[in-house]
Design a protein around this motif. Structure first.
Motif, short mmCIF file in Angstrom:
data_model
loop_
_atom_site.label_atom_id
_atom_site.label_comp_id
_atom_site.label_asym_id
_atom_site.label_seq_id
_atom_site.Cartn_x
_atom_site.Cartn_y
_atom_site.Cartn_z
N ILE A 183 7.52 3.83 -3.11
CA ILE A 183 6.27 4.41 -2.58
C ILE A 183 6.48 5.08 -1.22
N LYS A 184 7.58 4.77 -0.52
CA LYS A 184 7.86 5.44 0.75
C LYS A 184 8.11 6.93 0.56
N HIS A 185 8.50 7.34 -0.66
CA HIS A 185 8.85 8.73 -0.91
C HIS A 185 7.73 9.51 -1.59
N ALA A 186 6.57 8.90 -1.76
CA ALA A 186 5.46 9.59 -2.41
C ALA A 186 4.83 10.61 -1.47
N GLY A 187 4.42 11.75 -2.04
CA GLY A 187 3.78 12.78 -1.24
C GLY A 187 2.27 12.72 -1.29
N SER A 188 1.71 11.72 -1.97
CA SER A 188 0.26 11.56 -2.06
C SER A 188 -0.14 10.23 -1.44
N ASP A 189 -1.43 9.96 -1.44
CA ASP A 189 -1.97 8.76 -0.81
C ASP A 189 -1.47 7.50 -1.53
N THR A 190 -0.84 6.62 -0.78
CA THR A 190 -0.25 5.41 -1.37
C THR A 190 -0.97 4.14 -0.93
N ARG A 191 -2.16 4.26 -0.39
CA ARG A 191 -2.85 3.07 0.11
C ARG A 191 -3.10 2.05 -1.00
N VAL A 192 -3.53 2.53 -2.17
CA VAL A 192 -3.79 1.62 -3.28
C VAL A 192 -2.51 0.93 -3.70
N ASN A 193 -1.42 1.68 -3.76
CA ASN A 193 -0.13 1.11 -4.16
C ASN A 193 0.36 0.10 -3.13
N SER A 194 0.22 0.44 -1.84
CA SER A 194 0.67 -0.48 -0.79
C SER A 194 -0.13 -1.77 -0.80
N ILE A 195 -1.45 -1.65 -0.95
CA ILE A 195 -2.30 -2.84 -0.99
C ILE A 195 -1.98 -3.68 -2.22
N SER A 196 -1.77 -3.02 -3.36
CA SER A 196 -1.44 -3.75 -4.59
C SER A 196 -0.10 -4.47 -4.45
N GLY A 197 0.89 -3.77 -3.89
CA GLY A 197 2.20 -4.38 -3.70
C GLY A 197 2.15 -5.57 -2.76
N LEU A 198 1.39 -5.42 -1.67
CA LEU A 198 1.25 -6.52 -0.72
C LEU A 198 0.53 -7.70 -1.35
N PHE A 199 -0.52 -7.41 -2.14
CA PHE A 199 -1.23 -8.49 -2.83
C PHE A 199 -0.31 -9.25 -3.78
N VAL A 200 0.49 -8.50 -4.55
CA VAL A 200 1.42 -9.14 -5.48
C VAL A 200 2.43 -10.00 -4.73
N LEU A 201 2.95 -9.46 -3.63
CA LEU A 201 3.94 -10.20 -2.84
C LEU A 201 3.36 -11.50 -2.29
N LEU A 202 2.15 -11.42 -1.73
CA LEU A 202 1.54 -12.60 -1.12
C LEU A 202 1.07 -13.61 -2.17
N SER A 203 0.58 -13.11 -3.31
CA SER A 203 0.04 -14.00 -4.33
C SER A 203 1.12 -14.64 -5.20
N THR A 204 2.34 -14.16 -5.11
CA THR A 204 3.44 -14.76 -5.89
C THR A 204 4.45 -15.42 -4.95
N LEU A 205 5.32 -14.62 -4.37
CA LEU A 205 6.37 -15.19 -3.53
C LEU A 205 5.79 -15.86 -2.28
N GLY A 206 4.74 -15.26 -1.70
CA GLY A 206 4.14 -15.85 -0.50
C GLY A 206 3.53 -17.21 -0.77
N LEU A 207 2.71 -17.30 -1.83
CA LEU A 207 2.10 -18.59 -2.18
C LEU A 207 3.16 -19.61 -2.61
N ASP A 208 4.16 -19.14 -3.36
CA ASP A 208 5.21 -20.06 -3.79
C ASP A 208 5.93 -20.67 -2.59
N LEU A 209 6.26 -19.84 -1.61
CA LEU A 209 6.94 -20.34 -0.42
C LEU A 209 6.06 -21.33 0.34
N LEU A 210 4.77 -21.03 0.44
CA LEU A 210 3.84 -21.93 1.13
C LEU A 210 3.79 -23.28 0.44
N PHE A 211 3.68 -23.28 -0.88
CA PHE A 211 3.58 -24.54 -1.61
C PHE A 211 4.91 -25.30 -1.63
N VAL A 212 6.02 -24.58 -1.62
CA VAL A 212 7.33 -25.25 -1.49
C VAL A 212 7.40 -25.97 -0.15
#
Length: 304
Positions: A183-212
Motif C-alpha cells: 500500500i506504500k506504492h499506491a497512487g490513490s487514497d489508502t486510508r481504508v486499506n491502512s485502517i483495515s491492515g492496522l485493525f487486522v494486525l491489532l485484532s490478531t497478532l496484537g491481541l495474541d501477544l497481549l493474552f500471551v
C-alpha cells in the motif's frame, strides 16, 4: 483518476548488492528452506505415527509445524526465482496471493502460540484436571476457531487492494509481498486499506501477544505460590521451549511493524534483516526447540 493506471506487476527488492552475491545468497536460502521442511515434516510424521502423541499439546505442536511449513513455502519460490533466475518481477495477482498466504500463516502461528500459552497455564495451574479441561475435542475446536478467525480477517485485505491504483513503478522493500509494503506504492487514497491492515494486525497478532503476556503473568503467579524451589524450577522448565518460540516470533514482528508504519528513513538493509528474521527464522528452531524439550519426540528421533 484517468492519469493513474494500476501496474500489473511489482518488482521485488530486499537483497542489497544482489548483482554480485545473488548466487551465494541462494545457498543459505535453500539450506534454510530444507532445514525448515526436514524439521517440521519430521515432527509431523512422528506425531502422526505415535498414538500416545495424539494429545492436546502435540496437536498444537503439529499445527505450529503446519503453519511454519506454510509460511516458509509461501515465501521460498519468489526468493529463489529472484536469486537464481534474476527475475524480480511478480504479477499483481501472484503478489496478492502470496501476501494472503504469508499473513494467513503468520496469524495462524501467532494464534497457536497463544493456545500453547493457555495449555501451559492449565498444565501448571490445574495439573490434576489438565486432561479433563484440555481434551482432544476442545483442542480441535480451538484449531478450527484459529483457522476461521484468520480467514475472516485476512480475506478482505487482498480484495481492498484491487481497488487501488498504482501509478508508478512499484519496487517492494522485501523479496516477497507484504500488505503494508504494497500500500506504500499506491497512487490513490489508502486510508481504508491502512485502517483495515492496522485493525487486522491489532485484532490478531496484537491481541495474541497481549493474552500471551497475561497468561505468563498468571503462570508466574502460580509458580511463586509453589512451596519449594525445585518444584518452581520444574514448572518453569516446562515453559522454556514456548518462551523461546514467543520471543523468536513476536520481537521481530513488532520491530518490522514499527518500521513499516513509522520508519520513513530506515535503511533497506534494516528492512531486509528484520523481515527475514521474522519470517524465515521461526520455522527452523521451532521443531528443534520442542523436540529437545519433549521426551517422546526426542526418543523417536534417537530411534531413527
Amino acid at each position: 483518476n484517468s492519469s493513474q493506471t494500476r501496474t500489473l506487476s511489482f518488482f521485488l527488492g530486499g537483497f542489497p548488492a544482489w548483482e554480485t552475491t545473488r548466487m551465494w545468497s541462494a545457498v543459505p536460502l535453500c539450506s534454510t528452506h530444507l532445514l525448515a521442511l526436514l524439521g517440521n515434516l519430521t515432527v509431523l510424521s512422528i506425531i502422526e505415527a505415535v498414538r500416545s502423541l495424539h494429545a492436546p499439546m502435540y496437536l498444537l505442536l503439529a499445527m505450529l509445524a503446519v503453519a511454519d511449513l506454510g509460511l516458509s513455502t509461501s515465501m521460498f519460490p519468489t526468493m529463489l526465482r529472484m536469486l537464481w533466475l534474476e527475475a524480480r518481477e511478480i504479477s499483481f495477482g501472484t503478489c496478492l496471493a502470496q501476501m494472503f498466504f504469508i499473513h494467513t500463516f503468520t496469524d495462524i502461528e501467532s494464534a497457536v502460540i497463544l493456545a500453547m500459552a493457555f495449555d501451559r497455564y492449565v498444565a501448571i495451574r490445574h495439573p490434576r484436571r489438565y486432561s479433563s479441561i484440555l481434551t482432544n475435542s476442545v483442542t480441535t475446536k480451538i484449531c478450527v476457531a484459529i483457522v476461521k478467525r484468520t480467514a475472516l480477517v485476512q480475506l478482505p485485505l487482498p480484495v481492498l487492494l484491487t481497488r487501488l491504483c498504482f501509478a508508478r513503478v512499484s519496487k517492494l522493500s522485501h523479496p516477497y509481498c507484504l500488505h503494508p509494503d504494497i500500500i506504500k506504492h499506491a497512487g490513490s487514497d489508502t486510508r481504508v486499506n491502512s485502517i483495515s491492515g492496522l485493525f487486522v494486525l491489532l485484532s490478531t497478532l496484537g491481541l495474541d501477544l497481549l493474552f500471551v503476556f497475561l497468561s505468563y503473568l498468571l503462570i508466574l503467579k502460580t509458580i511463586l505460590n509453589i512451596a519449594t524451589w525445585r518444584e518452581r524450577l520444574k514448572a518453569l522448565n516446562t515453559c522454556i521451549s514456548h518462551i523461546c518460540a514467543v520471543l523468536l516470533f513476536f520481537i521481530p514482528m513488532i520491530c518490522l511493524s514499527m518500521m513499516h508504519r513509522f520508519g520513513k528513513h530506515v535503511s533497506p538493509q534494516a528492512y531486509v534483516f528484520t523481515g527475514n528474521i521474522h519470517f524465515l527464522a521461526p520455522p527452523i528452531p521451532n521443531p528443534v526447540i520442542y523436540s529437545m524439550k519433549t521426551k517422546q519426540i526426542l526418543r523417536m528421533l534417537c530411534q531413527r
